[in-house]
Design a protein around this motif. Structure first.
Motif, mmCIF file in Angstrom:
data_model
loop_
_atom_site.group_PDB
_atom_site.id
_atom_site.type_symbol
_atom_site.label_atom_id
_atom_site.label_comp_id
_atom_site.label_asym_id
_atom_site.label_seq_id
_atom_site.Cartn_x
_atom_site.Cartn_y
_atom_site.Cartn_z
ATOM 1 N N SER A 5 0.823 -1.200 0.000
ATOM 2 C CA SER A 5 0.000 0.000 0.000
ATOM 3 C C SER A 5 0.862 1.258 0.000
ATOM 4 C CB SER A 5 -0.932 -0.004 1.213
ATOM 5 O OG SER A 5 -0.171 0.004 2.395
ATOM 6 N N LYS A 6 0.268 2.311 -0.504
ATOM 7 C CA LYS A 6 0.953 3.598 -0.589
ATOM 8 C C LYS A 6 1.106 4.189 0.803
ATOM 9 C CE LYS A 6 -1.499 7.010 -2.181
ATOM 10 N NZ LYS A 6 -2.202 7.943 -3.077
ATOM 11 N N ILE B 19 8.108 10.499 -10.227
ATOM 12 C CA ILE B 19 6.788 11.045 -9.919
ATOM 13 C C ILE B 19 5.788 10.306 -10.785
ATOM 14 C CG2 ILE B 19 5.312 13.091 -10.034
ATOM 15 C CD1 ILE B 19 7.939 14.733 -9.605
ATOM 16 N N GLU B 20 4.807 9.683 -10.151
ATOM 17 C CA GLU B 20 3.813 8.899 -10.872
ATOM 18 C C GLU B 20 2.549 9.692 -11.163
ATOM 19 O OE1 GLU B 20 4.417 5.643 -12.045
ATOM 20 O OE2 GLU B 20 6.382 6.473 -11.530
ATOM 21 N N ASP C 282 2.117 11.506 -5.977
ATOM 22 C CA ASP C 282 2.502 10.108 -5.822
ATOM 23 C C ASP C 282 3.900 9.865 -6.372
ATOM 24 O OD1 ASP C 282 0.015 9.496 -4.725
ATOM 25 O OD2 ASP C 282 -0.860 9.057 -6.680
ATOM 26 N N LEU C 283 4.711 9.179 -5.576
ATOM 27 C CA LEU C 283 6.089 8.853 -5.941
ATOM 28 C C LEU C 283 6.277 7.345 -5.953
ATOM 29 C CD1 LEU C 283 7.901 11.269 -3.443
ATOM 30 C CD2 LEU C 283 7.315 11.739 -5.819
ATOM 31 N N LEU C 284 7.214 6.875 -6.763
ATOM 32 C CA LEU C 284 7.708 5.502 -6.677
ATOM 33 C C LEU C 284 9.172 5.588 -6.305
ATOM 34 C CD1 LEU C 284 6.292 3.323 -9.594
ATOM 35 C CD2 LEU C 284 5.797 3.182 -7.165
ATOM 36 N N SER D 160 3.446 8.839 -1.128
ATOM 37 C CA SER D 160 2.698 10.030 -1.485
ATOM 38 C C SER D 160 3.088 11.173 -0.541
ATOM 39 C CB SER D 160 1.197 9.752 -1.372
ATOM 40 O OG SER D 160 0.457 10.857 -1.793
ATOM 41 N N VAL D 161 3.100 12.368 -1.094
ATOM 42 C CA VAL D 161 3.355 13.567 -0.301
ATOM 43 C C VAL D 161 2.092 14.415 -0.357
ATOM 44 C CG1 VAL D 161 4.770 15.634 -0.044
ATOM 45 C CG2 VAL D 161 5.812 13.508 -0.837
#
Length: 108
Positions: A2-3, A40-41, A88-90, A102-103
Motif C-alpha cells: 500500500s501507498k 513522480i507517478e 505520488d512517488l515511486l 505520497s506527499v
C-alpha cells in the motif's frame, strides 16, 4: 504494497513557484538500504517534476538525514485552487524494492 503518505503535510501559498520539497525516506527503508531512484507517478493536479535522490546529507524538518536516504522534487502551484493534493512517488531502494509513496500538499 500500500501507498505510504509522508508527514508532515507540505504547504503551498498563492504564487509559489519552483518550490523544492524534500522527503525523508528512512521510515520506508529496511536496515542498510538506501534510495537508488525516484519517479513522480501522479502530480495530483499540481505541476511536479525534477524528482531526484539527495546524494548528500540534508536537514529535513530539523532532522539530519544521510546521503541517499531522502528524495526531493520541484512543485509549482500554478492556478490550483486551495485544498489538499497528493503527489505520488515511486521510490526504488538499493535492494530493488519499489515502494509507492505520497506527499500531501495543502494549497492555502
Amino acid at each position: 504494497m500500500s501507498k505510504r503518505i509522508a508527514t508532515p503535510t507540505q504547504k503551498l501559498y498563492a504564487g509559489d513557484t519552483d518550490r523544492i520539497v524534500s522527503v525523508d525516506c528512512r521510515g520506508l527503508l529496511d536496515d542498510g538500504e538506501t534510495v537508488s531512484a525516484v519517479s513522480i507517478e501522479n502530480s495530483g493536479g499540481l505541476t511536479a517534476d525534477q524528482a531526484q535522490v539527495l546524494t548528500s546529507e540534508q536537514t529535513i524538518e530539523g532532522e539530519t538525514v544521510g546521503a541517499n536516504l531522502a528524495v526531493a522534487f520541484r512543485v509549482d502551484r500554478g492556478s490550483a485552487a486551495a485544498g489538499r493534493y497528493e503527489i505520488d512517488l515511486l521510490i526504488t531502494s538499493s535492494s530493488g524494492q519499489v515502494i509507492p509513496g505520497s506527499v500531501a500538499i495543502r494549497c492555502v
